[in-house]
Design a protein around this motif. Structure first.
Motif, PDB file in Angstrom:
ATOM      1  N   ALA A   1      -4.702   6.497  -0.620  1.00  0.00           N
ATOM      2  CA  ALA A   1      -4.063   5.187  -0.620  1.00  0.00           C
ATOM      3  C   ALA A   1      -4.124   4.585  -2.017  1.00  0.00           C
ATOM      4  O   ALA A   1      -5.082   4.823  -2.766  1.00  0.00           O
ATOM      5  N   SER A   2      -3.112   3.787  -2.349  1.00  0.00           N
ATOM      6  CA  SER A   2      -3.053   3.170  -3.679  1.00  0.00           C
ATOM      7  C   SER A   2      -4.061   2.040  -3.824  1.00  0.00           C
ATOM      8  O   SER A   2      -4.371   1.623  -4.944  1.00  0.00           O
ATOM      9  N   GLY A   3      -4.575   1.549  -2.680  1.00  0.00           N
ATOM     10  CA  GLY A   3      -5.571   0.500  -2.702  1.00  0.00           C
ATOM     11  C   GLY A   3      -6.604   0.755  -1.620  1.00  0.00           C
ATOM     12  O   GLY A   3      -6.720   1.879  -1.131  1.00  0.00           O
TER      13      GLY A   3
ATOM     14  N   GLN B   1      -0.191   8.681  -0.068  1.00  0.00           N
ATOM     15  CA  GLN B   1       0.227   9.986  -0.574  1.00  0.00           C
ATOM     16  C   GLN B   1      -0.489  11.072   0.215  1.00  0.00           C
ATOM     17  O   GLN B   1      -1.699  11.266   0.042  1.00  0.00           O
TER      18      GLN B   1
ATOM     19  N   ASN C   1     -10.820   5.738  -1.059  1.00  0.00           N
ATOM     20  CA  ASN C   1      -9.523   5.289  -0.516  1.00  0.00           C
ATOM     21  C   ASN C   1      -8.731   6.458   0.063  1.00  0.00           C
ATOM     22  O   ASN C   1      -7.511   6.552  -0.132  1.00  0.00           O
ATOM     23  N   THR C   2      -9.410   7.329   0.772  1.00  0.00           N
ATOM     24  CA  THR C   2      -8.788   8.556   1.265  1.00  0.00           C
ATOM     25  C   THR C   2      -9.143   8.792   2.733  1.00  0.00           C
ATOM     26  O   THR C   2     -10.281   8.553   3.148  1.00  0.00           O
TER      27      THR C   2
ATOM     28  N   VAL D   1       0.850  -1.192   0.000  1.00  0.00           N
ATOM     29  CA  VAL D   1       0.000   0.000   0.000  1.00  0.00           C
ATOM     30  C   VAL D   1       0.886   1.242   0.000  1.00  0.00           C
ATOM     31  O   VAL D   1       1.799   1.352   0.810  1.00  0.00           O
ATOM     32  N   GLN D   2       0.605   2.145  -0.900  1.00  0.00           N
ATOM     33  CA  GLN D   2       1.319   3.429  -0.924  1.00  0.00           C
ATOM     34  C   GLN D   2       0.374   4.510  -0.455  1.00  0.00           C
ATOM     35  O   GLN D   2      -0.808   4.521  -0.814  1.00  0.00           O
TER      36      GLN D   2
END
Length: 119
Positions: free
Chosen positions: A23-25, A4, A73-74, A1-2
């Motif tokens: 999040a990337s996922g 930002q 996803n935030t 998971v990335q």
């Protein structure tokens, strides 16, 4: 998971900022924010469970609000009534343990976003 993080910046004391963490996922069960001021250790700010149960550091309780939008996803951190002592780099974190205010409990960390509060 990335992760930002974004939304940091310069604001006057008493002002507001909203941080976002994309999040990337899918979001993890536990999402949160930590911060690190110059010359100080990283400290817990707030965390939120998938059930929307939240926990806050005493220093920000009543001024900051953490929320999550699972569809986007935030995770967000709404910061009001900012003080000079809130100046720090803010890090978004993801993990699965609850409740916890320990950095070691979080598996994923974002790159940080700088918040500067001028007095």
């Amino acid at each position: 998971v990335q992760l930002q993080a974004s939304g940091g910046g310069l604001v006057q004391a008493g002002g507001s900022l909203r941080l976002s963490c994309a999040a990337s996922g899918a979001l993890s069960a536990t999402m949160g924010w930590f911060r690190q001021a110059p010359g100080k250790e990283r400290e817990f700010v707030a965390t939120i469970r998938h059930s929307n149960t939240a926990d806050y550091a005493d220093s920000v309780k009543g001024r900051f609000t953490i929320s999550r939008d699972n569809a986007k996803n935030t995770v967000y951190l709404q910061m009001n009534s900012l003080k000079s002592e809130d100046t720090a780099v803010y890090y978004c974190v993801a993990g699965s343990v609850w409740p916890t205010r320990y950095t070691s409990a979080y598996n994923y960390w974002g790159q940080g976003t700088l918040v500067t509060v001028s007095s």
